[in-house]
Design a protein around this motif. Structure first.
Motif, PDB file in Angstrom:
ATOM      1  N   PRO A 202       0.823  -1.218   0.000  1.00 40.62           N
ATOM      2  CA  PRO A 202       0.000   0.000   0.000  1.00 40.62           C
ATOM      3  C   PRO A 202       0.856   1.268   0.000  1.00 40.62           C
ATOM      4  N   VAL A 203       0.420   2.274  -0.774  1.00 37.60           N
ATOM      5  CA  VAL A 203       1.051   3.604  -0.724  1.00 37.60           C
ATOM      6  C   VAL A 203      -0.067   4.603  -0.477  1.00 37.60           C
ATOM      7  N   ILE A 204       0.074   5.418   0.553  1.00 37.42           N
ATOM      8  CA  ILE A 204      -1.057   6.257   0.983  1.00 37.42           C
ATOM      9  C   ILE A 204      -1.304   7.430   0.041  1.00 37.42           C
ATOM     10  N   ASN A 205      -2.580   7.764  -0.115  1.00 38.35           N
ATOM     11  CA  ASN A 205      -3.052   8.865  -0.952  1.00 38.35           C
ATOM     12  C   ASN A 205      -2.972  10.155  -0.126  1.00 38.35           C
ATOM     13  N   GLU A 206      -2.097  11.090  -0.538  1.00 39.70           N
ATOM     14  CA  GLU A 206      -1.851  12.294   0.282  1.00 39.70           C
ATOM     15  C   GLU A 206      -3.110  13.161   0.409  1.00 39.70           C
ATOM     16  N   TYR A 207      -3.948  13.132  -0.623  1.00 39.57           N
ATOM     17  CA  TYR A 207      -5.172  13.939  -0.594  1.00 39.57           C
ATOM     18  C   TYR A 207      -6.086  13.465   0.539  1.00 39.57           C
ATOM     19  N   CYS A 208      -6.170  12.144   0.730  1.00 45.90           N
ATOM     20  CA  CYS A 208      -7.020  11.594   1.790  1.00 45.90           C
ATOM     21  C   CYS A 208      -6.530  12.049   3.165  1.00 45.90           C
ATOM     22  N   VAL A 209      -5.206  12.072   3.324  1.00 43.94           N
ATOM     23  CA  VAL A 209      -4.634  12.536   4.596  1.00 43.94           C
ATOM     24  C   VAL A 209      -5.045  13.985   4.829  1.00 43.94           C
ATOM     25  N   GLU A 210      -4.922  14.788   3.767  1.00 44.98           N
ATOM     26  CA  GLU A 210      -5.261  16.205   3.884  1.00 44.98           C
ATOM     27  C   GLU A 210      -6.734  16.393   4.265  1.00 44.98           C
ATOM     28  N   GLN A 211      -7.617  15.575   3.663  1.00 41.81           N
ATOM     29  CA  GLN A 211      -9.046  15.741   3.956  1.00 41.81           C
ATOM     30  C   GLN A 211      -9.376  15.366   5.398  1.00 41.81           C
ATOM     31  N   ALA A 212      -8.678  14.368   5.923  1.00 42.02           N
ATOM     32  CA  ALA A 212      -8.906  13.990   7.326  1.00 42.02           C
ATOM     33  C   ALA A 212      -8.469  15.126   8.246  1.00 42.02           C
ATOM     34  N   VAL A 213      -7.339  15.757   7.891  1.00 47.57           N
ATOM     35  CA  VAL A 213      -6.859  16.889   8.691  1.00 47.57           C
ATOM     36  C   VAL A 213      -7.842  18.058   8.583  1.00 47.57           C
ATOM     37  N   ARG A 214      -8.315  18.332   7.389  1.00 42.94           N
ATOM     38  CA  ARG A 214      -9.309  19.413   7.202  1.00 42.94           C
ATOM     39  C   ARG A 214     -10.535  19.172   8.059  1.00 42.94           C
ATOM     40  N   THR A 215     -11.012  17.920   8.024  1.00 45.05           N
ATOM     41  CA  THR A 215     -12.205  17.593   8.798  1.00 45.05           C
ATOM     42  C   THR A 215     -11.939  17.807  10.285  1.00 45.05           C
ATOM     43  N   GLY A 216     -10.770  17.355  10.734  1.00 45.44           N
ATOM     44  CA  GLY A 216     -10.398  17.549  12.139  1.00 45.44           C
ATOM     45  C   GLY A 216     -10.387  19.028  12.508  1.00 45.44           C
ATOM     46  N   LEU A 217      -9.781  19.845  11.643  1.00 46.77           N
ATOM     47  CA  LEU A 217      -9.719  21.283  11.926  1.00 46.77           C
ATOM     48  C   LEU A 217     -11.123  21.887  11.937  1.00 46.77           C
ATOM     49  N   GLY A 218     -11.990  21.383  11.045  1.00 51.70           N
ATOM     50  CA  GLY A 218     -13.365  21.874  10.991  1.00 51.70           C
ATOM     51  C   GLY A 218     -14.155  21.518  12.241  1.00 51.70           C
ATOM     52  N   LEU A 219     -13.707  20.510  12.978  1.00 52.92           N
ATOM     53  CA  LEU A 219     -14.383  20.119  14.221  1.00 52.92           C
ATOM     54  C   LEU A 219     -13.581  20.603  15.439  1.00 52.92           C
ATOM     55  N   ASN A 220     -12.760  21.621  15.230  1.00 57.20           N
ATOM     56  CA  ASN A 220     -11.937  22.182  16.305  1.00 57.20           C
ATOM     57  C   ASN A 220     -11.159  21.117  17.052  1.00 57.20           C
ATOM     58  N   ALA A 221     -10.669  20.147  16.309  1.00 57.69           N
ATOM     59  CA  ALA A 221     -10.027  19.020  16.974  1.00 57.69           C
ATOM     60  C   ALA A 221      -8.509  19.131  16.921  1.00 57.69           C
ATOM     61  N   GLN A 222      -7.902  18.393  17.824  1.00 51.86           N
ATOM     62  CA  GLN A 222      -6.454  18.334  17.876  1.00 51.86           C
ATOM     63  C   GLN A 222      -5.950  17.493  16.697  1.00 51.86           C
ATOM     64  N   ILE A 223      -4.933  17.998  15.995  1.00 53.13           N
ATOM     65  CA  ILE A 223      -4.348  17.214  14.892  1.00 53.13           C
ATOM     66  C   ILE A 223      -3.075  16.554  15.413  1.00 53.13           C
ATOM     67  N   ASN A 224      -3.011  15.255  15.266  1.00 53.12           N
ATOM     68  CA  ASN A 224      -1.823  14.534  15.739  1.00 53.12           C
ATOM     69  C   ASN A 224      -0.790  14.479  14.617  1.00 53.12           C
ATOM     70  N   LEU A 225       0.352  15.130  14.852  1.00 56.59           N
ATOM     71  CA  LEU A 225       1.384  15.200  13.822  1.00 56.59           C
ATOM     72  C   LEU A 225       2.043  13.842  13.611  1.00 56.59           C
ATOM     73  N   TRP A 226       1.832  12.951  14.553  1.00 60.14           N
ATOM     74  CA  TRP A 226       2.372  11.581  14.424  1.00 60.14           C
ATOM     75  C   TRP A 226       1.212  10.610  14.589  1.00 60.14           C
ATOM     76  N   SER A 227       0.908   9.856  13.564  1.00 63.30           N
ATOM     77  CA  SER A 227      -0.117   8.825  13.698  1.00 63.30           C
ATOM     78  C   SER A 227       0.387   7.575  12.986  1.00 63.30           C
ATOM     79  N   ALA A 228      -0.316   6.466  13.199  1.00 60.63           N
ATOM     80  CA  ALA A 228       0.181   5.209  12.628  1.00 60.63           C
ATOM     81  C   ALA A 228      -0.978   4.300  12.256  1.00 60.63           C
ATOM     82  N   PHE A 229      -0.669   3.328  11.409  1.00 66.22           N
ATOM     83  CA  PHE A 229      -1.716   2.424  10.913  1.00 66.22           C
ATOM     84  C   PHE A 229      -1.599   1.038  11.551  1.00 66.22           C
TER      85      PHE A 229
END
Lengths: 503, 95
Positions: free
Chosen positions: A67-94
């Protein structure tokens, strides 16, 4: 900007045979990220394609594929998090969530159990004007969707389509802050609204872009407050999880039905068993998915195929700076700038397109009047034909033109509605239509006076009555309007009639 | 922690691997040997040491959101024991 304060809604109470019960609900919302390609492969995410045509060897879990991750999907998850006033974790894992099912060829789903990309946030869930519930978000993680199994095409076989396999999902997990079926639906509606504003998920429940799992327990009144004080779950009942609902109506029905089931068990002296259940809308019941219980030992472990996902704060800040104005802010601004009621502001900010349309009409005009025309006339008319706002035959410029004609006194409100209908069905410039069709209001006092005089002269009996009962003036106004084909300026007519009758 | 035969049977079942009854004691023993090795590793004090996720200093590779794959229904279904009308056909699974 207006700072709005809200009161929390009363929790829903259900009367059991013995006493009253309250509900405690947490939601897990699965939102499909609106990307062109899948989370870890280059296959298309397009809905409704030929079965197994949007499938790469990675999605089919062929040996040796990585698997190679889709950077756009990562960005959208971060956008959604920011839209919900949520903390963005600069380090996450699968992590791998292991289970066997025919529509999951890998034998595991790639998800983020231990280190999700987004942490705690919150959503203000509007219930009614002045009433809203603040629902805490626990986390958002990115994961793969599974494929689709079809069970009704053959009596002995299930058919599997892997087109959905590997499509990127965000799982948004709430805290158990939701207190009734309507609140649960309102929560999903608000999430959908925010994600549509952000452009991160299209929110289409029919095509499965948005699904919800409901965690529900019951408790006696007062117990929830104790939980809130202590965050100790022992004050609450045992919860059941109802899986995979794809409509607001089903979410509400399932909660209602499941709450009553739990109440009946507890009141009969039994105990609710923690389990996964399925809602059957045809039978109006939830039933155990015991077959899945055994498989629920997911044996999560970090996915060795994927390095941790590391983000730069500067990149997150860039995304934050690019966020659009979100529903709460827009609503408050509409109330402040245009003097709208909370209800009208909510209706107009329900989606970005409606809000933009309204603003185009309201710019430089009376905000309340613009809101009335957009909500009552335009939305009402569009709804009649199930047209979305994007397909409105009347442009903001045309509707604004109609409002300008009313403001100038060229047409009355009543004529304006006729004019609106003409513009809606035939198009054209409102001002020109008024000229061409002779719809212009008569403000020439002389002409109106003549009409008033004529009516008064022809109806001496009514005049006599009106002298005793001033409310009868309305009859004269009506007659004058009729005689002038509705084009007389009603304000002028009113004035003249009361003046003449008083003579 | 030690793995008994019941746990070994459960792990085999979750992994959908058929293990005959008489092979279970040996399997449980193998599991225990692995766990023993892990326990030995656990003796090392790693307090404050960041987990190493890669032997080379590299970061997670990402790719652009472009459709570059798919449209190969025949190839995807080529190894399926049974396929009908573009679907994999499997023995009925019902909830």
């Amino acid at each position: 900007m207006l700072d709005l304060t809200y009161e929390a809604p009363k929790p829903k109470t259900i009367a059991g045979a013995k006493h009253d019960w309250e509900l405690v609900i947490g939601l897990e919302v699965h939102a499909q990220i609106s990307s062109k390609a899948k989370l870890f492969s280059g296959a298309s995410t397009e809905f409704g394609a030929e079965p197994n045509s949007n499938v790469s060897f990675i999605d089919a879990a062929m040996p040796g594929m990585l698997p190679v991750i889709n950077e756009y999907c990562v960005e959208q998850a971060v956008r959604t998090g920011l839209g919900l006033n949520a903390q963005i974790n600069l380090w996450s894992a699968f992590d791998r969530k292991n289970y066997f099912y025919p529509d999951l060829p890998q034998g595991y789903q790639i998800s983020q159990l231990y280190h999700p990309i987004v942490g705690e946030g919150e959503v203000l869930v509007d219930i009614a004007p002045g009433v809203a519930r603040l629902v805490r978000i626990e986390r958002i993680h990115i994961e793969q969707d599974a494929g689709k199994s079809i069970h009704d095409m053959d009596p002995n076989m299930s058919f599997v389509d892997l087109n959905r396999t590997g499509v990127a999902l965000m799982e948004i997990v709430s805290r158990p802050d939701i207190r009734g079926p309507e609140e649960a639906a309102a929560f999903v509606t608000k999430l959908r609204q925010i994600m549509r504003y952000l452009g991160t998920c299209d929110g289409n429940m029919q095509s499965g872009s948005l699904r919800a799992d409901v965690n529900l327990s019951i408790c006696r009144p007062g117990a929830y407050e104790k939980y809130q004080e202590t965050q100790d779950f022992s004050h609450l009942g045992t919860r059941c999880e109802i899986k995979n609902m794809n409509s607001m109506r089903f979410i509400q029905q399932a909660i209602e039905v499941e709450a009553r089931r739990q109440i009946a068990i507890v009141e009969a002296g039994g105990e609710v068993e923690q389990e996964t259940r399925l809602f059957d809308p045809d039978k109006g019941e939830t039933r155990s998915m015991r077959s899945k219980e055994e498989a629920h030992d997911y044996r999560y472990f970090p996915d060795p195929d994927l390095l941790p996902l590391e983000l730069e704060q500067a990149w997150v800040d860039e995304i934050k700076a690019s966020l659009p104005e979100l529903p709460d802010a827009k609503k408050a601004r509409f109330m402040g700038d245009y003097g709208l009621t909370e209800y009208d502001a909510s209706v107009l900010t329900a989606d970005v397109e409606s809000a933009a349309y309204f603003e185009a009409v309201a710019k430089g005009r009376d905000g309340k009047m613009a809101a009335n025309w957009v909500i009552n006339e335009l939305f009402g008319r569009l709804r009649k034909e199930s047209h979305p706002i994007a397909e409105s035959p009347v442009s903001p410029a045309q509707l604004g033109g109609i409002i300008d004609l009313i403001q100038k006194g060229d047409i009355s409100g009543k004529i304006a509605k006729d004019l609106f209908e003409i513009v809606y069905t035939d198009g054209g410039d409102p001002a020109q239509i008024v000229v061409d069709r002779g719809m212009k209001q008569v403000t020439d006092t002389g002409a109106i006076e003549a009409a008033v005089d004529k009516i008064i002269a022809e109806n001496p009996a009514q005049v006599a009555k009106a002298k005793d009962n001033p409310r009868l003036a309305g009859w004269f106004v009506g007659q004058v309007m009729k005689a002038t084909g509705g084009k007389a300026n009603p304000k002028v007519v009113n004035q003249l009639v009361s003046q003449k009758l008083a003579e | 922690m030690s793995i008994d035969q019941t746990t070994a049977a459960r792990i085999a079942k979750l992994a959908r691997i058929k293990v005959e009854e008489d092979a279970l004691p040996e399997l449980a023993e193998e599991f225990n040997a692995i766990l023993g090795f892990i326990e030995q590793l656990n003796e090392v004090d790693v307090e404050g040491v960041e987990p190493m996720t890669s032997v080379t200093p590299q970061r997670l590779k990402q790719r652009a959101d472009e459709v570059t794959d798919g449209n190969q229904q025949a190839a995807i279904l080529a190894n399926a024991p049974d396929a009908r009308e573009g679907f994999f056909a499997v023995p009925k699974v019902m909830e």
